[in-house]
Design a protein around this motif. Structure first.
Motif, PDB file in Angstrom:
ATOM      1  N   ASP A  89      39.995  41.444  48.805  1.00 42.72           N
ATOM      2  CA  ASP A  89      38.327  42.128  49.413  1.00 42.72           C
ATOM      3  C   ASP A  89      37.651  42.327  48.172  1.00 42.72           C
ATOM      4  O   ASP A  89      37.873  42.972  47.440  1.00 42.72           O
ATOM      5  N   PRO A  90      36.352  41.610  48.218  1.00 42.04           N
ATOM      6  CA  PRO A  90      35.605  41.898  46.991  1.00 42.04           C
ATOM      7  C   PRO A  90      35.104  43.243  46.913  1.00 42.04           C
ATOM      8  O   PRO A  90      34.461  43.401  45.911  1.00 42.04           O
ATOM      9  N   SER A  91      35.088  43.960  47.654  1.00 38.55           N
ATOM     10  CA  SER A  91      34.665  45.490  47.455  1.00 38.55           C
ATOM     11  C   SER A  91      35.785  46.411  46.963  1.00 38.55           C
ATOM     12  O   SER A  91      35.675  47.518  46.589  1.00 38.55           O
ATOM     13  N   CYS A  92      36.990  45.963  46.730  1.00 39.35           N
ATOM     14  CA  CYS A  92      38.184  46.444  46.256  1.00 39.35           C
ATOM     15  C   CYS A  92      38.372  46.444  44.548  1.00 39.35           C
ATOM     16  O   CYS A  92      38.309  45.354  44.038  1.00 39.35           O
ATOM     17  N   PRO A  93      38.636  47.712  43.884  1.00 37.64           N
ATOM     18  CA  PRO A  93      38.541  47.648  42.515  1.00 37.64           C
ATOM     19  C   PRO A  93      39.898  46.976  42.103  1.00 37.64           C
ATOM     20  O   PRO A  93      39.993  46.434  41.046  1.00 37.64           O
ATOM     21  N   TYR A  94      40.732  47.187  42.791  1.00 37.59           N
ATOM     22  CA  TYR A  94      42.145  46.458  42.294  1.00 37.59           C
ATOM     23  C   TYR A  94      42.197  44.924  42.201  1.00 37.59           C
ATOM     24  O   TYR A  94      42.739  44.416  41.338  1.00 37.59           O
ATOM     25  N   CYS A  95      41.311  44.604  43.347  1.00 34.61           N
ATOM     26  CA  CYS A  95      40.982  43.241  43.360  1.00 34.61           C
ATOM     27  C   CYS A  95      40.268  42.609  42.194  1.00 34.61           C
ATOM     28  O   CYS A  95      40.103  41.553  41.541  1.00 34.61           O
ATOM     29  N   HIS A  96      39.132  43.392  41.527  1.00 34.59           N
ATOM     30  CA  HIS A  96      38.350  43.023  40.611  1.00 34.59           C
ATOM     31  C   HIS A  96      39.100  43.025  39.192  1.00 34.59           C
ATOM     32  O   HIS A  96      38.871  42.216  38.559  1.00 34.59           O
TER      33      HIS A  96
END
Length: 265
Positions: A89-96
């Protein structure tokens, strides 16, 4: 008398100046505290314990291979020994953090997530996964699922970009700290803010195409399909990785995945 009055005015001027300075310092301090609070809030659960990954018996390799068709964002084919899936999910900090393009959030999350390139030990898995795909050693599938609440419009942009062969360019730009803030503070899945997202990605993809693609909601149903499929792949939260049938649920460092990856190289 005049001299005394002048002295009083001088003293009052100093007091006025100091009061203004103290007020400014106070305002700056409050802003800083609010920013830290905001950062802590969005990352407050990031230090969770990551369990030792085990292959999922219910998950068959055939289910992973079925993802390698034209309707999914994928690179490579199902014939590779090493198949990798990311549910993101591009809004997820974990993914960033896992993407490798947001050292700001990574450093704020704690020492364990500080990038190796910034003097830490964390190796962002997406950078390594893309390298394996580019070298022809692995195939990769990207799926969307809601992990933070604001990533739908950005994920549609990823599908649009994939159509034009610009997935990685758009993905990498969205996964910067600037992209994170835009998605979560300005766009927020609001279609009246499409122009802001298009402008942000203007150097990565044709803006007329992206505007048309997003306004048409062409890929909205793909996001629904991805989310409906994700639970069957063991999805519990973003990011969720699969190395063949072995799940890595969370922002694991690639060093934690490497042993599993090497089994198929």
């Amino acid at each position: 008398m005049r001299q005394k009055k002048s002295q009083i005015l001088s003293i009052l001027s100093v007091i006025y100046f100091l009061s203004g300075a103290i007020l400014i310092i106070g305002i700056i301090s409050i802003i800083s505290l609010l920013r830290v609070s905001k950062i802590d809030n969005r990352l407050k659960t990031i230090e969770k314990h990551f369990p030792t990954p085990q292959p999922t018996k219910e998950l068959k390799i055939s289910m992973i291979k079925n993802l390698f068709n034209k309707d999914f964002i994928h690179f490579g084919d199902a014939n590779k020994k090493l198949l990798i899936v990311e549910i993101s999910d591009p809004s997820c900090p974990y993914c960033h953090i896992a993407s490798g393009y947001n050292p700001e959030i990574a450093s704020q999350a704690g020492e364990r997530f500080k990038y190796q390139s910034q003097g830490g030990s964390y190796i962002p898995p997406i950078l390594k996964i893309k390298k394996l795909v580019d070298e022809g050693k692995a195939s990769f599938v990207f799926l969307y699922s809601n992990g933070h609440g604001n990533g739908e419009l950005a994920s549609e942009a990823l599908y649009c970009a994939y159509e034009k062969g610009k997935f990685w360019e758009v993905h990498d730009k969205l996964m910067t700290n600037e992209g994170y803030n835009l998605i979560n503070e300005q766009v927020k899945n609001d279609r009246t803010s499409i122009s802001k997202l298009v402008e942000f990605l203007a150097n990565e993809i044709d803006n007329q195409f992206l505007t048309s693609c997003l306004e048409s909601k062409k890929y909205q149903s793909r996001l629904t399909r991805d989310q409906q499929l994700s639970p069957s792949l063991g999805f519990q939260g973003t990011p969720h990785f699969l190395i063949n049938t072995t799940p890595f649920q969370g922002a694991y460092s690639f060093s934690d995945m490497e042993q599993e990856v090497k089994k198929y190289l």
